[in-house]
Structures are given as C-alpha cells and as structure tokens.
Design a protein around this motif. Structure first.
Motif, short mmCIF file in Angstrom:
data_model
loop_
_atom_site.label_atom_id
_atom_site.label_comp_id
_atom_site.label_asym_id
_atom_site.label_seq_id
_atom_site.Cartn_x
_atom_site.Cartn_y
_atom_site.Cartn_z
N GLY A 1 104.36 55.98 71.28
CA GLY A 1 105.30 55.55 70.56
C GLY A 1 106.20 56.22 71.65
N GLY B 1 109.25 53.20 63.82
CA GLY B 1 108.43 53.64 64.39
C GLY B 1 107.88 55.33 63.67
N CYS C 1 99.81 50.68 71.57
CA CYS C 1 100.06 50.77 70.45
C CYS C 1 98.47 51.07 69.44
CB CYS C 1 100.95 51.50 69.37
SG CYS C 1 102.09 52.78 70.26
#
Length: 389
Positions: free
Chosen positions: A195, A219, A179
């Motif tokens: 994600g 997140g 990420c």
C-alpha cells in the motif's frame, strides 16, 4: 613609521575549508552513488552482526548450532550482493522493457503460493515456496516489480500527457489485486508495504491532492478493517491501546521490547551481552531486532541506525530531484519512500509508538527473502544514481 598589526580571524578558515570540501564532494554526481552503496554495506553488516548476536541463544537451545540462523542470513546476504550488482549493471531501457512481464510473473507466483501443496504453510500463513536450501516469498518480489512497473507506466503516461483516469485505471486495479492476493496468505504487514508503494507512486506521479486524499483515506479504512478482522490482529490493536491489560499475554512482546531498550541506556550493555535474547523477547532476531540493538549498543547504536536511514532518505530524494528522466525520478522517490516508511514502522512499534505489524527492519532483521530483495532495490537505486546529469 608604525606597522599595522594583522587582525586575528580565529580558526574559521580551516573549518570553512573542511566544510567546503564536504559540500564540494556532495555536489559531485557520483556522491549519491557512493552514499547508497555505503549505506547498503553498513546496514547489511550491522544486520549480520546483530542477527548473530540475537539468534545464537535460541538457535543453540533448539538443538542446532548457535550459528545456524546467522549462516542462512550470510548466504542470503551473499546472494543479495550478486543481485545488487546485477541490478546495478542492467540498462534502464531494458529494465523498463521487462517491467510488465516480470510484474505479471510475480502476480502468477502470488496465485501459485496460495495453492495447497505448492506453497508452504508456516504458522497459519501460506506465503513461501520451499526450495530446499532457501525459502522464497513472492510477496517480497511483488514490492520491487510493482515499483518498477508502476514507475514505467506513470512515466509513459506523463510523456503522453494522459489524463488522471488513465493514470489510475491500469495501476490502481493491478496494485489492489496484488494486495488482495497477499491478504489471502494472510500477510497484513506486506500488504501495508505494498500500500505504501502504491500510494507513493500515485503521489510522485502527480495525482491531484483531492483524489490522493480519497485514496489514502480508503486505504486507511481498509487497513483498519483488516486489522480488526482476524483474532491475532485485533489482539495486537487491543494490546496497543491497552498495554497493561494483558502484560503476560498479547502485550508481552511489546513490553519486553521496552524493557530491553531501557536496559541498554546510552552506551548499551555491550555487543553480545543482551539479556532479552535469552528467550525473554520473542522474535528478537527478526521483528524486534531494533530492541536488541538498543540493549547491546545503547541509544548511540539506535541513533546510528536512524542516521543511516536519514542519510538514505537524503541520497534517494537527491537522486530523484536531480534526475531528468521521469522514470528514474518516480522509481527512486517511490523506492526510497517504501524502504524508509517500512523502517519507521518497524522502529515505531518496537518503541511503542505504533501497533505491532510484523514489518521487518530493512537489511537488518533476519529474513533471507527480505534481505535479498531489499539489496536488489538498493542496487536499482544505485543504478539510478549513475545516471545523474
């Protein structure tokens, strides 16, 4: 002596026979396989038709052929069909053995694409390898490799009855590294998709709810910070919460998409009859192709797309629930969640329910790398369907 008159029972008998045949067909192991293949073919064909319709005007206006973008998409669809077949035939045991080396290779590609002179920079984002004929986006490859390796890792941990820390430590740092590399491109939309992949792996991997909620909240906070950190991303958030502030500026694209959908009505204006594609709706062939579907094919066309994705959810989760192999179960459920969530996010921002993120509509939006990689994932899911008991 009187004869009893038989009582009429109506025409429920033939209906029950037809319903029984359909239920019997669904109960067959290969029904899921046929559903996945049919959905992949229908969405790909629909995407090719709509890309031709949505891109023809701008392609011709740019001085080229009206078919230039369509030909590129068709070539990548043919390549995607090849990788679909390869993914369909590869043994699951070999797929598990190669999962980590291929994942490591995708991480190396993500590093290489950031090096000036190696990766190609387009519109401020350095996320492609220009191979002349086609451009390859390593972040799209990373989605598949993370799903396959993560499923293999979690399945191995489950067989070893490892603790939750053993589940988190190898997978979460690796997923966060991927990420981070994608954020540096920068590419927030693909980061969101990664994600979703990581979150679905942890969910189906059996992570406790309290730990899962902590990771999910972290997140969401990280995505919010990233959304507000860059100028164009914060402008998209501002346009979403205040759509009338700048209708001719940052809010123009979302506003035109709504006009395009409204113009289609129930039945649509007809295939090829869109007005928005005449340079009124930016990225009509890519991020906002669902708006062109709504304009040309109407509400019924949009319902068809939603119905196909709903059927895909049913088929994917059915494969996962019927599988006795934990690797296949994790792989199919996580991949189904990723593709479906990406489709819902794309449709959500086109209809104005979500901020614009740039995530493409799987198999439908223009984009060669995305199309080929998604067909590869569909091939893996169809392969899993062949292993149903």
């Amino acid at each position: 002596m009187t004869t009893a008159t038989p009582r009429r029972v109506g025409n429920k008998g033939p209906q029950r026979l037809r319903t029984g045949w359909f239920v019997a067909w669904l109960s067959r192991p290969l029904a899921s396989f046929h559903l996945v293949v049919a959905i992949a073919v229908l969405l790909t064909v629909l995407g090719l038709v709509m890309v031709l319709s949505a891109s023809s005007v701008e392609s011709y206006a740019g001085g080229g052929s009206a078919y230039s973008l369509f030909i590129q998409q068709a070539v990548m669809a043919a390549f995607g069909a090849v990788v679909f077949y390869i993914a369909l035939r590869i043994p699951m045991r070999l797929m598990r053995q190669l999962s980590f080396p291929v994942f490591a290779l995708s991480v190396v590609l993500l590093v290489l694409v950031l090096i000036p002179g190696v990766g190609t920079k387009v519109q401020g984002s350095q996320r492609w390898f220009d191979l002349g004929v086609v451009s390859v986006q390593p972040s799209e490859i990373a989605k598949v490799t993370l799903v396959v390796w993560g499923s293999h890792l979690l399945a191995s941990r489950q067989s070893e009855k490892a603790g939750y820390k053993d589940i988190l430590m190898p997978l979460v740092p690796a997923g966060l590294l991927v990420c981070l590399l994608v954020v540096l491109e920068p590419n927030l939309s693909t980061t969101i998709a990664l994600g979703i992949v990581l979150t679905s792996l942890l969910w189906f991997g059996g992570l406790p709810l309290r730990m899962f909620v902590t990771i999910a909240v972290s997140g969401v906070v990280a995505a919010t910070i990233l959304a507000l950190s860059a100028g164009y991303r914060s402008d998209r958030m501002r346009a979403f919460f205040n759509p009338g502030d700048d209708p001719q500026g940052i809010g123009y694209q979302a506003r035109q998409a709504m006009y395009s959908l409204a113009d289609g009505g129930i039945w649509g204006r007809g295939l090829g009859q869109s007005r928005a594609k005449w340079s009124y709706l930016p990225n009509a062939h890519n991020d906002f192709i669902f708006a062109i579907i709504g304009e040309e094919l109407g509400f019924l066309g949009c319902a068809l797309v939603l119905g196909l994705f709903a059927l895909f959810v049913y088929a994917g989760l059915r494969i996962a629930s019927r599988s006795v192999d934990p690797f296949i179960r994790l792989l199919t459920a996580s991949a189904t969640t990723w593709i479906t969530c990406q489709a819902l996010i794309n449709i959500g921002y086109v209809v104005g329910l979500l901020p614009v993120t740039g995530l493409q509509l799987p198999l439908v939006s223009a984009g060669g790398s995305s199309l080929a990689i998604t067909l590869l994932m569909f091939g893996i899911i169809a392969n899993a369907a062949r292993h149903e008991p």
